[in-house]
Design a protein around this motif. Structure first.
Motif, short mmCIF file in Angstrom:
data_model
loop_
_atom_site.label_atom_id
_atom_site.label_comp_id
_atom_site.label_asym_id
_atom_site.label_seq_id
_atom_site.Cartn_x
_atom_site.Cartn_y
_atom_site.Cartn_z
N TYR A 96 -31.58 -34.94 -7.62
CA TYR A 96 -31.51 -33.51 -7.19
C TYR A 96 -31.98 -32.47 -8.41
O TYR A 96 -31.73 -33.03 -9.55
N GLU A 97 -32.70 -31.52 -8.22
CA GLU A 97 -32.99 -30.46 -9.41
C GLU A 97 -31.47 -29.90 -9.96
O GLU A 97 -30.59 -29.85 -9.08
N PHE A 98 -31.39 -29.85 -11.19
CA PHE A 98 -30.07 -29.62 -11.82
C PHE A 98 -29.90 -27.96 -12.02
O PHE A 98 -30.29 -27.28 -12.88
N ASP A 99 -29.19 -27.87 -10.80
CA ASP A 99 -28.86 -26.37 -10.61
C ASP A 99 -27.51 -26.55 -10.72
O ASP A 99 -26.77 -26.88 -9.77
N ALA A 100 -26.63 -25.84 -11.68
CA ALA A 100 -25.17 -25.94 -11.89
C ALA A 100 -24.62 -24.48 -12.26
O ALA A 100 -25.17 -23.76 -12.66
N MET A 101 -23.38 -24.37 -11.81
CA MET A 101 -22.57 -23.02 -11.98
C MET A 101 -21.25 -23.56 -12.84
O MET A 101 -20.68 -24.72 -12.10
N ILE A 102 -20.82 -23.00 -13.81
CA ILE A 102 -19.58 -23.29 -14.75
C ILE A 102 -18.67 -22.22 -13.99
O ILE A 102 -18.79 -20.99 -14.27
N LEU A 103 -17.44 -22.62 -13.58
CA LEU A 103 -16.61 -21.51 -12.90
C LEU A 103 -15.00 -21.87 -13.73
O LEU A 103 -14.61 -22.76 -13.79
N ASP A 104 -14.70 -20.52 -14.22
CA ASP A 104 -13.33 -20.44 -14.77
C ASP A 104 -12.33 -19.86 -13.75
O ASP A 104 -12.76 -18.52 -13.67
N ASP A 105 -11.31 -20.37 -13.34
CA ASP A 105 -10.60 -19.84 -12.18
C ASP A 105 -9.30 -19.59 -12.85
O ASP A 105 -8.26 -19.52 -12.14
N SER A 106 -9.40 -19.41 -14.16
CA SER A 106 -7.87 -19.27 -14.73
C SER A 106 -7.13 -17.95 -14.68
O SER A 106 -6.05 -17.71 -14.76
#
Ligand SMILES: [Zn+2]
Length: 458
Positions: free
Chosen positions: A411-421
C-alpha cells in the motif's frame, strides 16, 4: 538507486477488513520508496539498520481520504445552514463561487483552505473547484505544494446557474476544460485532474456529450452529485425525461462508472449503454471491451433499487456525506445496505454543506446518523460500527486512488501520528477505546505528524 527507507514505531492501527481492526502495539510500520513494506513487532534482518522514528505510545494510523468536498465553499463553512439544497445553491453557494473569477480573492481563500486541509486528518481528497480555469490551476498549484495527494476538478455548468456563475455554452465549457487539461499536463506529481460536471441540473445534454468525449480521450475519473434531495431528483426527471432514474442521466453519456466488457458488437453496446447516437461509440470501449470511467457520486441518499444496482454493477464509488446531509436536511443515506451489498463507500465532509474538515467528525456523524436511521426508519438495518466507519475513511475512499488506506505490504505509505494525551482519563483503556475517543473528541492538537506516499507533510 538509493532507497528511501524508514520505519515509524508506535501503536499501529489499521483495518484488516470492513469488520475488523488490527492493533499492533510497540510495532514498526516500514516505508520503502513510498510504499508500506509491512508492520512488524520486531524489525526483520533486512531492515535492522534503517532509521526508526520512535513515536512512543502514540497512535499511527493510515491517512484518511475525504472523497467529496468543495474548496471554494470553505470560506463560508458554518453559515447559511437553514436552507435545503436548491435554495442553498442559489442563495449562498453560487454568489460565493462567482468570487473566484477574481484571482486575488481565490488566492486569499484557497491559501486558507489548503493550509487547513494540510493540517487536518486528511491525506487525500477529491475536490470540486469552481468553473474558473485560472483559479482551479492556482488551487492545484497550492495543493501540490502542500504535499497532499488530491484530485481536483474544474467544475462544468452551462445551465441553471447564476448570471455571474455559468459558462456561456456547452462548447465554451468543453473548450475551457480541454485548455485546462492541456495547461496542467505534466505539471504535478501528486495532484490529478478529475472531470467534474456539477450535477445534472447544471449541465445540458450537449455538455454531457462533450464531457463524455473528453473522459474517453483523456481517460479521466469523474465526480458529481447523485440523489441528494427530493426537489433535485424531481427536477432531474423533468430535465432528462428519457432517463430511467437519476444515475441513468449520467450513464447515458458514459459518465457513470466502468461498464463490464461486452461480447457483442458496437450497436449492441450503444443500445445497452443507453446511447442513442453512434457518435464516438467505439472510443467508449477499451481493448478488452470495457468502458472505463472511475466515478465518485456524492450522497446517494434517495437512490432507487435500480440505481443502487447500477452503482454496484459499474463500480461507482459512493461518497457518504452525513454531516452535509444533516445540515441541508437531505436525509440519511442507507449506508448499512451499501456496505452489506459490497458497494465502494467512502466518506466525504462535503464542505460547505458540511461545516467541518475533520474526517474523524465524518466518522462520528456516519455512526450517529446510522443510529437515527435504524431507530426511526428501518430496524433491519443495523447502525454503522467504529470498524466500518474507520474502513470507509481509510480503504473505502482511499481505494479510489489505488492501494491506499492500509499498512499492509504494497500500500502507498500514507500515515498519521496521533497524540491523544490531552484526552485525559484516570483508568487504563484499550487501544480500541483510544481510537474511538479520537473519533468523538479529537481536534487539530491531536495530529502531530503526517506522511503521504512516504513524504513527510507535517
Ligand atoms: Zn457536494
Amino acid at each position: 538507486m538509493k532507497k528511501d527507507l524508514f520505519a515509524l514505531k508506535g501503536t499501529i492501527c489499521y483495518s484488516k477488513n470492513q469488520k475488523e481492526l488490527v492493533f499492533a502495539e510497540n510495532s514498526y510500520a516500514v516505508c520503502e520508496n513510498g510504499l508500506c513494506a509491512g508492520v512488524f513487532s520486531q524489525l526483520p534482518e533486512e531492515y535492522k539498520d534503517i532509521p526508526v522514528k520512535d513515536m512512543g505510545d502514540r497512535l499511527i494510523i493510515p491517512g484518511f481520504t475525504d472523497l467529496h468536498l468543495h474548496a471554494p465553499q470553505y470560506a463560508y463553512r458554518g453559515t447559511g445552514m437553514d436552507l435545503e439544497l436548491l435554495d442553498w445553491l442559489n442563495t449562498i453557494t453560487f454568489p460565493q463561487e462567482a468570487k473566484y473569477a477574481d484571482l486575488s480573492y481565490a488566492k486569499k481563500a484557497y491559501s486558507i483552505f489548503v493550509d487547513d486541509l494540510k493540517h487536518s486528518f486528511t491525506t487525500r481528497a477529491c475536490i470540486f473547484a469552481t468553473l474558473h480555469r485560472p483559479a482551479t490551476e492556482l488551487l492545484m498549484d497550492m495543493l501540490e505544494e502542500s504535499g497532499l495527494a488530491t484530485m481536483v476538478g474544474k467544475v462544468n455548468m452551462d445551465r441553471n446557474g447564476a448570471p455571474e456563475l455559468q459558462e456561456k455554452s456547452a462548447q465554451a465549457s468543453a473548450q475551457d476544460t480541454r485548455q485546462w487539461l492541456e495547461e496542467i499536463k505534466g505539471r504535478y506529481d501528486h495532484t490529478y485532474p478529475i472531470l467534474t460536471p456539477r450535477f445534472t441540473p447544471s449541465c445540458t445534454d450537449e455538455l454531457m456529450t462533450e464531457l463524455g468525449k473528453i473522459q474517453r480521450e483523456y481517460h479521466l475519473p469523474v465526480q458529481s452529485h447523485l440523489s441528494e434531495n427530493f426537489g433535485e431528483i424531481a427536477w432531474v426527471k423533468e430535465l432528462c425525461p428519457t432517463s430511467r432514474f437519476y444515475g441513468d442521466a449520467y450513464d447515458m453519456f458514459g459518465l457513470f462508472g466502468t461498464k463490464p466488457a461486452f461480447n457483442t458488437n458496437e450497436a449492441d453496446f450503444a443500445s445497452a449503454s443507453g446511447l442513442n447516437t453512434t457518435d464516438n461509440t467505439a472510443a467508449h470501449i477499451s481493448s478488452d471491451g470495457a468502458s472505463v470511467c472511475p466515478t465518485i457520486m456524492a450522497h446517494c441518499v434517495h437512490s432507487t433499487d435500480e440505481e443502487i444496482q447500477m452503482i454496484k454493477d459499474q463500480g461507482v464509488y459512493v461518497a457518504h456525506c452525513p454531516e452535509s446531509n444533516t445540515d441541508i436536511a437531505s436525509g440519511i443515506a442507507p449506508v448499512r445496505r451499501y456496505l452489506d451489498m459490497g458497494l465502494h463507500v467512502g466518506l466525504g465532509t462535503d464542505v460547505a454543506g458540511g461545516f467541518s474538515l475533520s474526517m474523524f467528525r465524518a466518522m462520528a456523524d456516519a455512526i450517529q446518523v446510522s443510529k437515527l436511521r435504524w431507530r426511526l426508519m428501518d430496524q433491519t438495518q443495523a447502525p454503522v460500527t467504529l470498524e466500518e466507519a474507520f474502513y470507509m475513511a481509510t480503504i473505502g475512499g482511499g481505494s479510489f486512488f489505488g492501494k491506499v488506506g492500509s499498512f499492509e505490504k504494497g500500500y502507498e505509505f500514507d500515515a498519521m501520528i496521533l497524540d491523544d494525551s490531552n484526552i485525559r482519563h484516570p483508568q487504563e483503556i484499550s487501544t480500541r477505546d483510544r481510537l474511538e475517543r479520537l473519533v468523538y473528541l479529537s481536534d487539530d492538537r491531536n495530529l502531530v505528524g503526517k506522511y503521504v506516499q512516504g513524504r513527510k507533510v507535517i
